[in-house]
Design a protein around this motif. Sequence first.
Motif, PDB file in Angstrom:
ATOM      1  N   GLY A   9      51.914   1.971  15.667  1.00  0.00           N
ATOM      2  CA  GLY A   9      53.293   2.429  15.572  1.00  0.00           C
ATOM      3  C   GLY A   9      54.020   1.697  14.460  1.00  0.00           C
ATOM      4  O   GLY A   9      53.554   0.667  13.952  1.00  0.00           O
ATOM      5  N   GLU A  10      55.169   2.239  14.069  1.00  0.00           N
ATOM      6  CA  GLU A  10      55.951   1.629  13.002  1.00  0.00           C
ATOM      7  C   GLU A  10      56.797   0.485  13.561  1.00  0.00           C
ATOM      8  O   GLU A  10      57.494   0.633  14.565  1.00  0.00           O
ATOM      9  CB  GLU A  10      56.861   2.659  12.341  1.00  0.00           C
ATOM     10  CG  GLU A  10      57.661   2.091  11.184  1.00  0.00           C
ATOM     11  CD  GLU A  10      58.418   3.151  10.398  1.00  0.00           C
ATOM     12  OE1 GLU A  10      59.198   2.779   9.506  1.00  0.00           O
ATOM     13  OE2 GLU A  10      58.223   4.360  10.686  1.00  0.00           O
ATOM     14  N   ILE A  11      56.704  -0.663  12.903  1.00  0.00           N
ATOM     15  CA  ILE A  11      57.484  -1.827  13.331  1.00  0.00           C
ATOM     16  C   ILE A  11      58.969  -1.523  13.154  1.00  0.00           C
ATOM     17  O   ILE A  11      59.446  -1.221  12.066  1.00  0.00           O
ATOM     18  CB  ILE A  11      57.097  -3.069  12.523  1.00  0.00           C
ATOM     19  CG1 ILE A  11      55.645  -3.459  12.833  1.00  0.00           C
ATOM     20  CG2 ILE A  11      58.036  -4.236  12.841  1.00  0.00           C
ATOM     21  CD1 ILE A  11      55.117  -4.610  11.991  1.00  0.00           C
TER      22      ILE A  11
ATOM     23  N   ALA B  80      51.719  -1.422  12.959  1.00  0.00           N
ATOM     24  CA  ALA B  80      51.043  -2.464  13.732  1.00  0.00           C
ATOM     25  C   ALA B  80      50.663  -1.916  15.096  1.00  0.00           C
ATOM     26  O   ALA B  80      51.055  -0.796  15.467  1.00  0.00           O
ATOM     27  CB  ALA B  80      51.937  -3.702  13.883  1.00  0.00           C
ATOM     28  N   THR B  81      49.909  -2.703  15.845  1.00  0.00           N
ATOM     29  CA  THR B  81      49.551  -2.359  17.227  1.00  0.00           C
ATOM     30  C   THR B  81      49.860  -3.555  18.120  1.00  0.00           C
ATOM     31  O   THR B  81      49.802  -4.709  17.688  1.00  0.00           O
ATOM     32  CB  THR B  81      48.053  -2.021  17.365  1.00  0.00           C
ATOM     33  OG1 THR B  81      47.274  -3.164  16.957  1.00  0.00           O
ATOM     34  CG2 THR B  81      47.679  -0.815  16.516  1.00  0.00           C
ATOM     35  N   TRP B  82      50.198  -3.267  19.384  1.00  0.00           N
ATOM     36  CA  TRP B  82      50.307  -4.320  20.390  1.00  0.00           C
ATOM     37  C   TRP B  82      48.926  -4.610  20.957  1.00  0.00           C
ATOM     38  O   TRP B  82      48.083  -3.706  21.082  1.00  0.00           O
ATOM     39  CB  TRP B  82      51.208  -3.902  21.542  1.00  0.00           C
ATOM     40  CG  TRP B  82      52.671  -3.805  21.265  1.00  0.00           C
ATOM     41  CD1 TRP B  82      53.460  -2.690  21.409  1.00  0.00           C
ATOM     42  CD2 TRP B  82      53.552  -4.848  20.831  1.00  0.00           C
ATOM     43  NE1 TRP B  82      54.761  -2.973  21.083  1.00  0.00           N
ATOM     44  CE2 TRP B  82      54.852  -4.290  20.721  1.00  0.00           C
ATOM     45  CE3 TRP B  82      53.365  -6.190  20.509  1.00  0.00           C
ATOM     46  CZ2 TRP B  82      55.948  -5.035  20.313  1.00  0.00           C
ATOM     47  CZ3 TRP B  82      54.462  -6.927  20.109  1.00  0.00           C
ATOM     48  CH2 TRP B  82      55.734  -6.354  20.010  1.00  0.00           C
ATOM     49  N   SER B  83      48.709  -5.856  21.327  1.00  0.00           N
ATOM     50  CA  SER B  83      47.513  -6.205  22.089  1.00  0.00           C
ATOM     51  C   SER B  83      47.903  -6.277  23.555  1.00  0.00           C
ATOM     52  O   SER B  83      49.043  -6.607  23.888  1.00  0.00           O
ATOM     53  CB  SER B  83      46.969  -7.561  21.629  1.00  0.00           C
ATOM     54  OG  SER B  83      45.957  -8.014  22.508  1.00  0.00           O
ATOM     55  N   ASN B  84      46.974  -5.975  24.454  1.00  0.00           N
ATOM     56  CA  ASN B  84      47.277  -6.110  25.882  1.00  0.00           C
ATOM     57  C   ASN B  84      46.734  -7.420  26.442  1.00  0.00           C
ATOM     58  O   ASN B  84      46.630  -7.597  27.647  1.00  0.00           O
ATOM     59  CB  ASN B  84      46.710  -4.922  26.676  1.00  0.00           C
ATOM     60  CG  ASN B  84      45.206  -4.777  26.504  1.00  0.00           C
ATOM     61  OD1 ASN B  84      44.562  -5.629  25.880  1.00  0.00           O
ATOM     62  ND2 ASN B  84      44.641  -3.715  27.043  1.00  0.00           N
ATOM     63  N   SER B  85      46.407  -8.360  25.535  1.00  0.00           N
ATOM     64  CA  SER B  85      45.856  -9.635  25.972  1.00  0.00           C
ATOM     65  C   SER B  85      46.909 -10.735  25.854  1.00  0.00           C
ATOM     66  O   SER B  85      47.937 -10.579  25.200  1.00  0.00           O
ATOM     67  CB  SER B  85      44.629 -10.004  25.135  1.00  0.00           C
ATOM     68  OG  SER B  85      45.006 -10.187  23.772  1.00  0.00           O
TER      69      SER B  85
ATOM     70  N   VAL C 173      51.631 -10.636  22.029  1.00  0.00           N
ATOM     71  CA  VAL C 173      50.523 -10.721  21.075  1.00  0.00           C
ATOM     72  C   VAL C 173      50.393  -9.393  20.340  1.00  0.00           C
ATOM     73  O   VAL C 173      50.395  -8.320  20.954  1.00  0.00           O
ATOM     74  CB  VAL C 173      49.205 -11.070  21.789  1.00  0.00           C
ATOM     75  CG1 VAL C 173      48.041 -11.077  20.814  1.00  0.00           C
ATOM     76  CG2 VAL C 173      49.325 -12.426  22.494  1.00  0.00           C
ATOM     77  N   VAL C 174      50.315  -9.473  19.029  1.00  0.00           N
ATOM     78  CA  VAL C 174      50.132  -8.297  18.178  1.00  0.00           C
ATOM     79  C   VAL C 174      48.647  -8.151  17.887  1.00  0.00           C
ATOM     80  O   VAL C 174      47.986  -9.118  17.486  1.00  0.00           O
ATOM     81  CB  VAL C 174      50.934  -8.443  16.867  1.00  0.00           C
ATOM     82  CG1 VAL C 174      50.670  -7.276  15.924  1.00  0.00           C
ATOM     83  CG2 VAL C 174      52.427  -8.551  17.183  1.00  0.00           C
ATOM     84  N   GLY C 175      48.128  -6.944  18.109  1.00  0.00           N
ATOM     85  CA  GLY C 175      46.699  -6.730  17.909  1.00  0.00           C
ATOM     86  C   GLY C 175      46.304  -6.688  16.454  1.00  0.00           C
ATOM     87  O   GLY C 175      45.339  -7.309  16.014  1.00  0.00           O
ATOM     88  N   ASN C 176      47.102  -5.948  15.655  1.00  0.00           N
ATOM     89  CA  ASN C 176      46.732  -5.750  14.258  1.00  0.00           C
ATOM     90  C   ASN C 176      47.964  -5.335  13.462  1.00  0.00           C
ATOM     91  O   ASN C 176      48.817  -4.608  13.957  1.00  0.00           O
ATOM     92  CB  ASN C 176      45.657  -4.661  14.149  1.00  0.00           C
ATOM     93  CG  ASN C 176      45.200  -4.446  12.719  1.00  0.00           C
ATOM     94  OD1 ASN C 176      44.762  -5.381  12.056  1.00  0.00           O
ATOM     95  ND2 ASN C 176      45.309  -3.220  12.235  1.00  0.00           N
ATOM     96  N   ILE C 177      48.067  -5.816  12.232  1.00  0.00           N
ATOM     97  CA  ILE C 177      49.086  -5.360  11.299  1.00  0.00           C
ATOM     98  C   ILE C 177      48.378  -4.538  10.224  1.00  0.00           C
ATOM     99  O   ILE C 177      47.550  -5.056   9.480  1.00  0.00           O
ATOM    100  CB  ILE C 177      49.835  -6.544  10.654  1.00  0.00           C
ATOM    101  CG1 ILE C 177      50.499  -7.403  11.735  1.00  0.00           C
ATOM    102  CG2 ILE C 177      50.888  -6.038   9.673  1.00  0.00           C
ATOM    103  CD1 ILE C 177      51.083  -8.701  11.206  1.00  0.00           C
ATOM    104  N   SER C 178      48.695  -3.252  10.173  1.00  0.00           N
ATOM    105  CA  SER C 178      47.939  -2.337   9.308  1.00  0.00           C
ATOM    106  C   SER C 178      48.484  -2.264   7.892  1.00  0.00           C
ATOM    107  O   SER C 178      47.780  -1.848   6.977  1.00  0.00           O
ATOM    108  CB  SER C 178      47.951  -0.928   9.920  1.00  0.00           C
ATOM    109  OG  SER C 178      47.476  -0.960  11.239  1.00  0.00           O
TER     110      SER C 178
END
Length: 442
Positions: free
Chosen positions: A294-296, A317-322, A332-337
């Motif tokens: 999604g867009e930050i 970016a994506t959220w992490s569920n961890s 926690v952010v999973g990834n910044i694209s």
Amino acid sequence: MKFKISDYLYPVEIVKLFRFLKRSRDFSYERIVEHQNEKLKSLIQHAYKHVPYYRDLFNKHGIKPGDIRTKEDLPAIPVLTKEIIRERYDDLIADNSEQFSPYQNQTSGSTGSPLKFLQDKNVSIARFTFFWRIWKMAGYQPYMRWAQVDGMFLGSEENLWKYNRMLNSLQISAFFLDHQNCKRILDKLSELKPKIIRGYPTAIYTLAQFIDHTSYEINFSLKSIITYSENLLPEYRSIIEKSFDCAVFNVFTQWEGVCLISECELHQLHQHMEFSIMELLDDNNQAVGDKEEGEITATSFYNYSMPFIRYKTGDLATWSNSSCRCGMKHKVVGNISGRKRDVLFDTNGYLVPFPNFQLNSIISYEKVDGLLQTQIVQNSPDKLEVYIILKDSTIRNRVEQELAKLVKARLGDDMKIEFTLTDRIPKERNGKTQLVKNKLIE
């Protein structure tokens, strides 16, 4: 991220905020959210009372300031875009902005025309203090010698660096940092022996790549390397860590100062929740789920002279569920694209995000032996211009064939590709190296 002398002129406020950040690192997630909600209510009250744009917006949509009590209430407010800021600039300025010592800032303009906006002293205080916390996580201590490689322009190619005695740092210009100048810069770094290097990932990667290809021996030991302002590709991190024999800490922020994400000691990406409220939205401005891109979109707590509420940054970016074992309870952010603009059209007219290229090794230099750097430019739907820098010009035919195969696998067999061999890819006006330039959507 660079700092001005004015960022150091508020020692009392900086120390006070740093002490709070030291305590808040150990807050529970619920306590951090309480802090966010307190900051949000204050910002909303201020925006409605003092900012004409938000007063008009709230009245138009039937929103009362008291309706926005928690971060869960934010979706009631329409998003803020760069287009709105340009069109309603004056209306976004608080009528009491002068009490916040505002100054005009602007984005670097690397993906289009620069966006101008007001910021105030609280942004300077917060930005410096939060970065202090981030640098500390990466091993920085006051007065430690460090080097910085980014978009400062020092006049000419002869002036690749300058030493800042007050900051005890070597300031290196990324404008002329290429494979031809790597040895000069590495020799200077060997002379200085910094403990920390900060800067653009592409610039530091260029130095690391030179070390890897030439077996250059550095005679200094780094605690860490801190990257910012560009997307850190996995292959960049791998070569940088190997060549400099240290950990890399990635930091994500923007000139607008609305969101801050960085890696902790365990190299998990955390959103600094005391800095702002961050949402990840789809194209319909709806929140995405965990691991969905999604867009930050962020609401900053520190800019009262021109508040940015639910500002769409253009970054993905994506959220992490961890959770993370470092002790910080921040999300926690999973990834910044990277940027939404980092896309190419395939021959069917569909947009292919640049991160997909990274994952599919189109820009994986280790897998195209002898390829040092590329830039892909799209001027028409069925044609690409690809600029390449090679370790040895005799391998040009093989490299072009391998690259063409990789590109067509993602964009279609009918995609025309024109290769240009060069020894230098031009920098953008901010000293960055743009790996993909889609001129159809600029």
